[in-house]
Design a protein around this motif. Structure first.
Motif, PDB file in Angstrom:
ATOM      1  N   THR A  40       0.856  -1.317  -0.127  1.00 30.36           N
ATOM      2  CA  THR A  40      -0.124  -0.047  -0.082  1.00 30.36           C
ATOM      3  C   THR A  40       0.925   1.068  -0.007  1.00 30.36           C
ATOM      4  O   THR A  40       2.077   1.214   0.302  1.00 30.36           O
ATOM      5  N   ARG A  41       0.290   2.333   0.014  1.00 30.63           N
ATOM      6  CA  ARG A  41       1.254   3.639  -0.130  1.00 30.63           C
ATOM      7  C   ARG A  41       1.763   3.711   1.252  1.00 30.63           C
ATOM      8  O   ARG A  41       2.702   4.266   1.256  1.00 30.63           O
ATOM      9  N   LYS A  64       0.500   3.134  -9.513  1.00 33.27           N
ATOM     10  CA  LYS A  64      -0.991   3.217  -9.141  1.00 33.27           C
ATOM     11  C   LYS A  64      -1.258   3.654  -7.689  1.00 33.27           C
ATOM     12  O   LYS A  64      -2.177   4.257  -7.345  1.00 33.27           O
ATOM     13  N   ARG A  65       0.217   3.565  -6.945  1.00 28.25           N
ATOM     14  CA  ARG A  65       0.046   4.121  -5.465  1.00 28.25           C
ATOM     15  C   ARG A  65       0.385   5.579  -5.386  1.00 28.25           C
ATOM     16  O   ARG A  65       0.361   6.367  -4.287  1.00 28.25           O
ATOM     17  N   ALA A  69      -3.408  10.186  -7.134  1.00 26.08           N
ATOM     18  CA  ALA A  69      -3.352   9.003  -6.238  1.00 26.08           C
ATOM     19  C   ALA A  69      -4.737   8.534  -6.071  1.00 26.08           C
ATOM     20  O   ALA A  69      -5.615   9.626  -5.397  1.00 26.08           O
ATOM     21  N   GLU A  86      -6.622   4.832  -0.801  1.00 27.42           N
ATOM     22  CA  GLU A  86      -6.714   3.278  -0.384  1.00 27.42           C
ATOM     23  C   GLU A  86      -7.355   3.275   0.928  1.00 27.42           C
ATOM     24  O   GLU A  86      -7.239   3.903   1.788  1.00 27.42           O
TER      25      GLU A  86
END
Length: 151
Positions: free
Chosen positions: A8-9, A84-85, A125, A128
């Motif tokens: 994840t980010r 994508k992050r 971004a 999430e």
């Protein structure tokens, strides 16, 4: 083989913070990575070794450090996941797409090869959902919601 889909980010930001704290040489030495200038992660104007960041971010995500060889073999997919992050990753400038050739001779002048590097654009971004983390050992919880280590 390491997969980077669980990153994840937040995991990447944790690895970046450790990189900043330790410094580039110590960070790479502690985790057994060699400098890889062909892939650079750029965040807030600073340049980071993307290979080392990916390996350590994988550790934050799964509890296991991805080896240098695993990061190398999964680099194309990992770069896509980083983008994508919301991170910017530069790729080697030498990667070009060869010009197409046909069986017949062409009379026009040849075109210059196109590069695969995308123009530098800042993408938005995707936010999430927070990842469930075990309160005891701080590991990412599996889909069952029960920690594999703590029970």
């Amino acid at each position: 083989m390491a997969t980077f889909s669980s990153l994840t980010r937040l995991h990447v930001l944790q690895a970046l913070a450790e990189y900043d704290t330790r410094g580039p040489e110590e960070f790479l030495e502690v985790y057994g990575f060699t400098p890889a200038p062909e892939h650079t992660l750029v965040h807030e104007g600073r340049h980071y070794d993307a290979k080392g960041i990916l390996g350590v971010a994988h550790r934050f995500a799964t509890g296991r450090l991805a080896t240098s060889d695993e990061v190398d073999s999964g680099m194309p997919g990992a770069v896509a996941i980083l983008r994508k992050r919301g991170f910017e990753v530069s790729e080697p400038a030498s990667r070009t797409i060869p010009a197409r050739t046909s069986g017949s001779a062409r009379t026009s002048s040849p075109r210059a090869p196109r590069t695969t590097a995308a123009p530098t654009r800042r993408s938005t971004a995707v936010r999430e959902a927070p990842v469930a983390i075990c309160p005891t050992c701080s590991m990412t919880l599996p889909a069952t919601g029960i920690c594999d280590d703590c029970g």
